[in-house]
Design an enzyme around this catalytic site. Sequence first.
Site, PDB file in Angstrom:
ATOM      1  N   LYS A 121      35.532  38.873  43.969  1.00 11.76           N
ATOM      2  CA  LYS A 121      35.550  37.487  43.526  1.00 11.76           C
ATOM      3  C   LYS A 121      34.928  36.576  44.588  1.00 11.76           C
ATOM      4  O   LYS A 121      34.022  35.794  44.301  1.00 11.76           O
ATOM      5  CB  LYS A 121      36.973  37.040  43.222  1.00 11.76           C
ATOM      6  CG  LYS A 121      37.091  35.547  42.944  1.00 11.76           C
ATOM      7  CD  LYS A 121      38.536  35.078  43.008  1.00 11.76           C
ATOM      8  CE  LYS A 121      38.599  33.572  43.143  1.00 11.76           C
ATOM      9  NZ  LYS A 121      39.960  33.062  43.357  1.00 11.76           N
ATOM     10  N   ASP A 139      38.064  34.990  38.118  1.00 14.61           N
ATOM     11  CA  ASP A 139      39.289  34.402  38.669  1.00 14.61           C
ATOM     12  C   ASP A 139      40.336  34.389  37.550  1.00 14.61           C
ATOM     13  O   ASP A 139      40.141  34.995  36.492  1.00 14.61           O
ATOM     14  CB  ASP A 139      39.007  32.999  39.222  1.00 14.61           C
ATOM     15  CG  ASP A 139      38.643  32.005  38.132  1.00 14.61           C
ATOM     16  OD1 ASP A 139      38.462  32.415  36.964  1.00 14.61           O
ATOM     17  OD2 ASP A 139      38.543  30.810  38.435  1.00 14.61           O
TER      18      ASP A 139
END
Length: 209
Positions: A121, A139
Amino acid sequence: MNIKERTSAVLKILDDTYGPEKCYLHYTNAHELLIATILSAQCTDDRVNMVTPALFEKYPSVKAFAQASLSELENDIHSTGFYHNKAKNIIGCCQKLLIDHGGIVPSDIELLTALPGVGRKTANVVRTHIFKIPSIVVDTHVKRLSNLLGLTKESDPVKIEFDLMKKIPKDHWSRINTQLIAHGRAVCIARRPKCEICVLYDCCKNRPK
């Protein structure tokens, strides 16, 4: 509506409603975005943006972070939560950047994820906004909304990333993250979704019957 039709409809609505990608974290260079993204784990972007101006003034370079006192840095980032691990990872990350990369943040996904505290991420945020490399950032908003919209059935963030990469055109990879963040914050709120005003209502596989 099949998955291809639903995906196309969702992308058009997101484009029309939220436009191109943008970054909600404040930064002026690659290492600042990297550190801000590390800080954003389990913390709001607004809170991170309250902390980073003074933080980046106090530690103006990768070397400054690498040489920081652990206890002092913990105090500096205390309000972002999980500050013990975050401070340790930031110092370790910057030390590795100095040793392995001359203090320069790399663009390669494998090199980025080899840094302490940097998962896919965080790496993809840096690749998207610094290096303009199309990347899907998974996310909590992307994970939740992509499942609600029927874009994926996966629950693991890495599997979601690769599943969406197969289904979404590459020119939308970078923007879908910030578009879904915007939608998740304003409309499809986890505990109180505003389905009555949702522009994606007709595309949602989980809309109220």
